[in-house]
Design an enzyme around this catalytic site. Structure first.
Site, mmCIF file in Angstrom:
data_model
loop_
_atom_site.group_PDB
_atom_site.id
_atom_site.type_symbol
_atom_site.label_atom_id
_atom_site.label_comp_id
_atom_site.label_asym_id
_atom_site.label_seq_id
_atom_site.Cartn_x
_atom_site.Cartn_y
_atom_site.Cartn_z
ATOM 1 N N ASP A 171 0.629 20.334 -8.278
ATOM 2 C CA ASP A 171 0.154 19.028 -8.724
ATOM 3 C C ASP A 171 1.318 18.060 -8.533
ATOM 4 O OD1 ASP A 171 -0.486 16.733 -10.100
ATOM 5 O OD2 ASP A 171 -1.260 17.764 -11.871
ATOM 6 N N VAL A 172 1.181 17.122 -7.599
ATOM 7 C CA VAL A 172 2.338 16.268 -7.277
ATOM 8 C C VAL A 172 2.560 15.151 -8.294
ATOM 9 C CG1 VAL A 172 2.495 16.816 -4.824
ATOM 10 C CG2 VAL A 172 1.041 14.935 -5.557
ATOM 11 N N TYR A 218 -8.431 2.579 -9.229
ATOM 12 C CA TYR A 218 -8.032 2.868 -7.847
ATOM 13 C C TYR A 218 -7.338 1.638 -7.254
ATOM 14 C CZ TYR A 218 -8.488 4.597 -3.025
ATOM 15 O OH TYR A 218 -8.231 5.030 -1.739
ATOM 16 N N LYS A 256 -3.500 1.318 -6.036
ATOM 17 C CA LYS A 256 -3.138 1.030 -4.645
ATOM 18 C C LYS A 256 -2.308 -0.262 -4.546
ATOM 19 C CE LYS A 256 -4.758 4.607 -2.539
ATOM 20 N NZ LYS A 256 -3.772 5.679 -2.256
ATOM 21 N N THR A 280 -13.608 10.717 5.413
ATOM 22 C CA THR A 280 -12.931 11.912 4.886
ATOM 23 C C THR A 280 -13.769 12.457 3.725
ATOM 24 O OG1 THR A 280 -11.729 10.762 3.137
ATOM 25 C CG2 THR A 280 -10.665 10.823 5.303
HETATM 26 N N1 LIG Z 1 -10.775 7.790 2.825
HETATM 27 C C1 LIG Z 1 -10.624 6.486 2.654
HETATM 28 O O1 LIG Z 1 -11.547 5.689 2.882
HETATM 29 C C2 LIG Z 1 -9.297 5.933 2.231
HETATM 30 C C3 LIG Z 1 -9.059 4.557 2.409
HETATM 31 C C4 LIG Z 1 -7.842 4.023 1.992
HETATM 32 C C5 LIG Z 1 -6.871 4.837 1.430
HETATM 33 N N2 LIG Z 1 -7.126 6.170 1.273
HETATM 34 C C6 LIG Z 1 -6.080 6.983 0.643
HETATM 35 O O2 LIG Z 1 -5.619 7.948 1.547
HETATM 36 C C7 LIG Z 1 -5.164 9.098 0.828
HETATM 37 C C8 LIG Z 1 -5.863 10.318 1.379
HETATM 38 O O3 LIG Z 1 -7.270 10.149 1.162
HETATM 39 P P1 LIG Z 1 -8.346 11.059 1.881
HETATM 40 O O4 LIG Z 1 -9.493 10.188 2.157
HETATM 41 O O5 LIG Z 1 -7.698 11.857 2.952
HETATM 42 O O6 LIG Z 1 -8.747 11.994 0.619
HETATM 43 P P2 LIG Z 1 -9.114 13.543 0.511
HETATM 44 O O7 LIG Z 1 -9.820 13.696 -0.780
HETATM 45 O O8 LIG Z 1 -9.759 14.039 1.759
HETATM 46 O O9 LIG Z 1 -7.654 14.227 0.410
HETATM 47 C C9 LIG Z 1 -6.829 14.010 -0.712
HETATM 48 C C10 LIG Z 1 -6.067 15.299 -1.016
HETATM 49 O O10 LIG Z 1 -5.200 15.019 -2.109
HETATM 50 C C11 LIG Z 1 -5.175 16.165 -2.947
HETATM 51 N N3 LIG Z 1 -4.712 15.753 -4.279
HETATM 52 C C12 LIG Z 1 -5.291 14.859 -5.130
HETATM 53 N N4 LIG Z 1 -4.556 14.740 -6.247
HETATM 54 C C13 LIG Z 1 -3.490 15.578 -6.099
HETATM 55 C C14 LIG Z 1 -2.379 15.916 -6.917
HETATM 56 N N5 LIG Z 1 -2.201 15.375 -8.137
HETATM 57 N N6 LIG Z 1 -1.493 16.825 -6.452
HETATM 58 C C15 LIG Z 1 -1.652 17.383 -5.232
HETATM 59 N N7 LIG Z 1 -2.687 17.119 -4.417
HETATM 60 C C16 LIG Z 1 -3.595 16.225 -4.844
HETATM 61 C C17 LIG Z 1 -6.620 16.675 -2.942
HETATM 62 O O11 LIG Z 1 -6.680 18.034 -3.344
HETATM 63 C C18 LIG Z 1 -6.985 16.462 -1.475
HETATM 64 O O12 LIG Z 1 -6.693 17.620 -0.698
HETATM 65 C C19 LIG Z 1 -5.488 8.826 -0.650
HETATM 66 O O13 LIG Z 1 -4.333 8.338 -1.282
HETATM 67 C C20 LIG Z 1 -6.561 7.757 -0.577
HETATM 68 O O14 LIG Z 1 -6.607 6.986 -1.738
HETATM 69 C C21 LIG Z 1 -8.304 6.741 1.663
#
Ligand SMILES: NC(=O)c1ccc[n+]([C@@H]2O[C@H](COP(=O)([O-])OP(=O)(O)OC[C@H]3O[C@@H](n4cnc5c(N)ncnc54)[C@H](O)[C@@H]3O)[C@@H](O)[C@H]2O)c1
Length: 272
Positions: free
Chosen positions: A70-71, A163, A167, A198
């Site tokens: 857990d980061v 969120y 951000k 995703t």
């Molecule tokens: N998908 C989108 O539309 C989008 C848009 C803008 C920003 N983002 C950001 O990009 C990043 C990645 O998003 P994604 O869409 O790939 O999401 P995702 O859910 O596919 O992947 C996120 C990963 O983070 C891990 N995770 C969550 N909390 C954690 C913790 N406390 N410790 C360790 N691991 C943890 C989850 O297990 C998961 O594997 C996120 O920060 C998200 O907010 C996503």
């Protein structure tokens, strides 16, 4: 100060040799893990979802370590950093902080302060803990680069207030860390993706139904979702020597969302 000092190992023309990726088991983090490995870097996946991280590590094969953690837990991340240092992989000279949770679109009245903290921590505390743990080592060890994950919602939060607040904080954190470590040769930037295809975006709603993505596609001038691989390319650029002059920026990768925000449609343009 001699020319090139303060640039760190990456600023001197090298690509990352070893990248730690929080949230590396899924979505954008996983896409960048594949990209980094294809470019010859060693990869360390740090994720809550240990089995998914392990599966990706097996797919990548050589020089990839999966660690369940857990980061948001500072002591746990410190322990995994020590494990990585003993693993035989090159020392970590790049970090991608991609871990984070989605926030369901919930009325404020139904969203407790604990819910708020959980979402905020997953973006802000996790980024700070990872940056502090690995960035301090990079600063002491000759430099490096990192990319944090912001969002178009950093600037236009809409109804997902925890969120959006998280951000927005990531943008600020990026600037503070960038200035703090600039002279030590550690560059810190963020990417602000638009809606990206995703598991986070596709996550079913609380009632089990799938989310209607047509409004976010309509809000995107390119009229599509971004792909995780496209965001991975932007991360790759920001970590590469091609970006050696760039630190402290948040770069949108959003199909035009930010450019169109507040667009006044005189004459009905643009036509869908
Ligand atoms: N998908 C989108 O539309 C989008 C848009 C803008 C920003 N983002 C950001 O990009 C990043 C990645 O998003 P994604 O869409 O790939 O999401 P995702 O859910 O596919 O992947 C996120 C990963 O983070 C891990 N995770 C969550 N909390 C954690 C913790 N406390 N410790 C360790 N691991 C943890 C989850 O297990 C998961 O594997 C996120 O920060 C998200 O907010 C996503």
């Amino acid at each position: 100060m001699s020319e090139g000092s303060g640039q760190g190992s990456l600023g001197r023309g090298n690509s990352p040799r070893c990248v730690a990726i929080t949230g590396g088991a899924s979505g954008i983090g996983a896409a960048y893990a594949r990209r980094a490995a294809a470019g010859g870097a060693a990869v360390v996946l740090l994720d809550l979802n240990g089995p998914a991280a392990q599966q990706l590590a097996e797919e990548i094969g050589k020089d990839c370590l999966a660690l369940e953690v857990d980061v948001t837990d500072e002591a746990a991340v410190e322990r995994v950093a020590a494990r990585v240092a003993d693993s035989g992989l090159p020392s970590v000279d790049a970090l991608v902080a991609s871990a984070g949770l989605a926030q369901p679109a919930t009325a404020i009245e139904d969203f407790s302060a604990d819910d708020f903290d959980r979402v905020l921590d997953s973006h802000v505390r996790s980024s700070y803990v990872a940056a502090r743990t690995f960035g301090s080592r990079m600063a002491a060890g000759g430099g490096g680069a990192m990319v944090l994950l912001a969002s178009v919602l950093s600037f236009r939060p809409g109804p997902v207030l925890a969120y959006g607040a998280g951000k927005a904080a990531v943008v600020s954190l990026t600037q503070s860390l960038a200035v703090h470590w600039a002279a030590k040769g550690v560059r810190v930037n963020a990417v602000a993706p638009g809606w990206t295809d995703t598991p986070l975006l596709r996550k079913p709603k609380a009632d089990g139904t799938t989310r209607d993505l047509s409004p976010v596609i309509a809000a995107t001038p390119q009229r599509r979702l971004m792909h995780a691989e496209e965001i991975a390319e932007v991360i790759h650029f920001l970590l590469s020597p091609s970006a050696s002059a760039i630190t402290g920026v948040t770069l949108p990768a959003d199909g035009g969302v930010m450019a169109a925000a507040g667009w006044v449609p005189y004459g009905g343009f643009p036509r869908a």
